[in-house]
Design an enzyme around this catalytic site. Structure first.
Site, PDB file in Angstrom:
ATOM      1  N   LYS A  36      45.862  46.871  55.102  1.00  0.00           N
ATOM      2  CA  LYS A  36      44.714  47.229  54.249  1.00  0.00           C
ATOM      3  C   LYS A  36      44.159  45.969  53.579  1.00  0.00           C
ATOM      4  O   LYS A  36      44.824  44.935  53.553  1.00  0.00           O
ATOM      5  CB  LYS A  36      45.158  48.248  53.195  1.00  0.00           C
ATOM      6  CG  LYS A  36      46.212  47.725  52.216  1.00  0.00           C
ATOM      7  CD  LYS A  36      46.784  48.836  51.345  1.00  0.00           C
ATOM      8  CE  LYS A  36      47.871  48.303  50.415  1.00  0.00           C
ATOM      9  NZ  LYS A  36      48.576  49.389  49.712  1.00  0.00           N
ATOM     10  N   TYR A 257      33.460  23.008  31.687  1.00  0.00           N
ATOM     11  CA  TYR A 257      32.865  23.764  30.591  1.00  0.00           C
ATOM     12  C   TYR A 257      33.757  23.788  29.342  1.00  0.00           C
ATOM     13  O   TYR A 257      34.960  23.973  29.435  1.00  0.00           O
ATOM     14  CB  TYR A 257      32.613  25.205  31.032  1.00  0.00           C
ATOM     15  CG  TYR A 257      31.641  25.300  32.183  1.00  0.00           C
ATOM     16  CD1 TYR A 257      30.337  24.816  32.055  1.00  0.00           C
ATOM     17  CD2 TYR A 257      32.039  25.838  33.397  1.00  0.00           C
ATOM     18  CE1 TYR A 257      29.452  24.886  33.119  1.00  0.00           C
ATOM     19  CE2 TYR A 257      31.158  25.925  34.462  1.00  0.00           C
ATOM     20  CZ  TYR A 257      29.865  25.445  34.320  1.00  0.00           C
ATOM     21  OH  TYR A 257      28.992  25.512  35.370  1.00  0.00           O
ATOM     22  N   MET A 305      33.195  28.308  39.038  1.00  0.00           N
ATOM     23  CA  MET A 305      32.906  29.220  40.139  1.00  0.00           C
ATOM     24  C   MET A 305      33.093  28.567  41.511  1.00  0.00           C
ATOM     25  O   MET A 305      33.640  29.182  42.429  1.00  0.00           O
ATOM     26  CB  MET A 305      31.478  29.761  40.016  1.00  0.00           C
ATOM     27  CG  MET A 305      31.188  30.876  41.010  1.00  0.00           C
ATOM     28  SD  MET A 305      29.490  31.454  40.967  1.00  0.00           S
ATOM     29  CE  MET A 305      29.394  32.184  39.348  1.00  0.00           C
TER      30      MET A 305
HETATM   31  C1  PLP Z   1      49.988  49.090  49.965  1.00  0.00           C
HETATM   32  C2  PLP Z   1      50.963  50.103  50.364  1.00  0.00           C
HETATM   33  C3  PLP Z   1      52.158  49.728  51.030  1.00  0.00           C
HETATM   34  C4  PLP Z   1      52.590  48.298  51.210  1.00  0.00           C
HETATM   35  O1  PLP Z   1      53.143  47.834  49.994  1.00  0.00           O
HETATM   36  P1  PLP Z   1      53.826  46.394  49.866  1.00  0.00           P
HETATM   37  O2  PLP Z   1      54.387  46.369  48.508  1.00  0.00           O
HETATM   38  O3  PLP Z   1      52.726  45.404  50.060  1.00  0.00           O
HETATM   39  O4  PLP Z   1      54.858  46.302  50.932  1.00  0.00           O
HETATM   40  C5  PLP Z   1      52.976  50.733  51.499  1.00  0.00           C
HETATM   41  N1  PLP Z   1      52.657  52.038  51.315  1.00  0.00           N
HETATM   42  C6  PLP Z   1      51.547  52.427  50.668  1.00  0.00           C
HETATM   43  C7  PLP Z   1      51.268  53.877  50.489  1.00  0.00           C
HETATM   44  C8  PLP Z   1      50.674  51.480  50.149  1.00  0.00           C
HETATM   45  O5  PLP Z   1      49.576  51.873  49.476  1.00  0.00           O
END
Ligand code: PLP
Length: 364
Positions: A36, A257, A305
């Site tokens: 993801k 800054y 930035m």
């Molecule tokens: C993001 C996620 C993972 C992975 O988690 P990590 O801590 O990065 O290993 C696993 N299961 C679900 C449901 C997640 O949302």
């Protein structure tokens, strides 16, 4: 052609090796690798292919759009997606054989309406986020089992997610998970896949591995917590920028800054071509270092930035020198974990924060 100002180098072979290593450290019948958020910043497609090469049998994503993008580039391994819009349309996901993590009766009905979709039932065992809550568990499982019996959907798995608060808290969640499983079995459905543990729980608690573990952060060679730093994993990401200007400062000269840093002696500073828009956390101002020519130097003044300023003292640096912001290639380059500490955050936040204008390259 000129050198891109900011460069992210991603090693697919590091991800493959990490997945192999994790399968030894936390063996389960199936290993899911979670890609993801664009593969935690590394690139979802690269990460998914590398994970499958390392023996992952499932790919996990949050959204259906992320899942469909992987199908579109030809990844045909099982993919699970578990975060859906309130008015989510499941037609395309079912057509492309995306397994759906479902948390509500409305989602069960929406999947059933499409017909023959495959689901993993998601139960909230105490994290207090996604997944069906305690009060609706019986009804949810009853409806799911009925739709399964009627052939309107296929229950292929049961899943939950732990908080990592403490060993006791995680084991307590596991008990509630087993209870939900028993309830489902009593309704006549035995799910093929049972999974609860992400990186930290999979590594820490063998009893939480069930039939599948879900590795996100650890697959990228990054530690889920500061207790997981010595696992023999290789960071897959290196972030670089360049020295684009070098100048000599006199005592009393301020930098960036609000002059949060003022030279106390004569010194050389290097202007470096990346800033918070590229993912360098502004909150690390005053604490961070970077690597130039194999040596670590402090970042001085407010992180801006597009630029940071580095104090190199009387050392020689030149315009065009590569600057290791974080990654793995040189011992002097800070780690993602160090940046997380400097910015008072976690490795996940640093890796997923890489900005859109950073040029990406794959390397062995
Ligand atoms: C993001 C996620 C993972 C992975 O988690 P990590 O801590 O990065 O290993 C696993 N299961 C679900 C449901 C997640 O949302």
């Amino acid at each position: 052609m000129s050198t891109p100002l900011r460069r992210l180098y991603v090693s697919a072979s590091a991800i493959t090796a990490n997945v192999k290593r994790l399968r030894e450290l936390a063996p389960a019948r199936d290993t899911m690798v979670v890609v993801k958020a664009n593969g935690y910043g590394h690139g979802a497609e690269v990460a998914a292919r590398a994970a499958l090469a390392g023996g992952a049998s499932w790919i996990g994503v949050a959204d259906i759009d992320e899942a469909l993008a992987l199908r579109a580039v030809g990844i045909d391994a099982p993919i699970l997606s578990w975060l859906h819009a309130a008015d989510q349309d499941f037609v395309e996901a079912v057509a492309r054989d995306i397994t759906l993590g479902v948390s509500t009766i409305a989602q069960l009905n929406a999947v059933a309406l499409v017909g023959r979709g495959t689901v993993h039932l998601k139960v909230d065992t105490g994290l207090g986020r996604n997944g069906v809550g305690r009060d609706n568990l019986d009804e949810f499982l009853t409806v799911a089992a009925r739709l399964h019996d009627e052939g309107l959907l296929v229950i292929n798995g049961l899943m939950s997610h732990v908080s990592g608060t403490s060993r006791e808290a995680d084991l307590g969640q596991a008990e509630r998970f087993v209870h939900a499983h028993d309830l489902l079995v009593s309704l006549g459905v035995t799910p093929t896949h049972l999974h609860l543990a992400a990186s930290a729980a999979a590594l820490d608690h063998p009893s939480l591995r069930f039939t599948m573990v879900r590795f996100g952060i650890a697959a990228y060679g990054l530690a889920p917590t500061s207790d997981h730093t010595d696992l023999g994993l290789t960071p897959a990401m290196r972030f670089e920028a360049s020295v684009i200007n070098v100048k000599r400062l006199q005592p009393g000269d301020g930098v960036s800054y609000n002059f949060r840093w003022v030279a106390s002696t004569e010194t050389t500073v290097a202007l470096v071509s990346a800033g918070y828009a590229d993912g360098i956390p502004r909150a690390a101002t005053g604490r961070a270092s970077v690597e130039i020519r194999g040596t670590r130097y402090p970042v001085v003044g407010t992180i801006a930035m597009d630029q940071i300023v580095v104090n190199v003292g009387d050392d020689d640096v030149a315009e065009g020198d590569a600057v290791g912001i974080w990654g793995d290639r040189s011992a002097a380059t800070p780690s993602v974990a160090e940046w997380a500490e400097w910015a008072d955050t976690i490795t996940y936040d640093i890796a997923t924060g890489i900005g859109g204008r950073v040029a990406r390259f794959e390397r062995p």
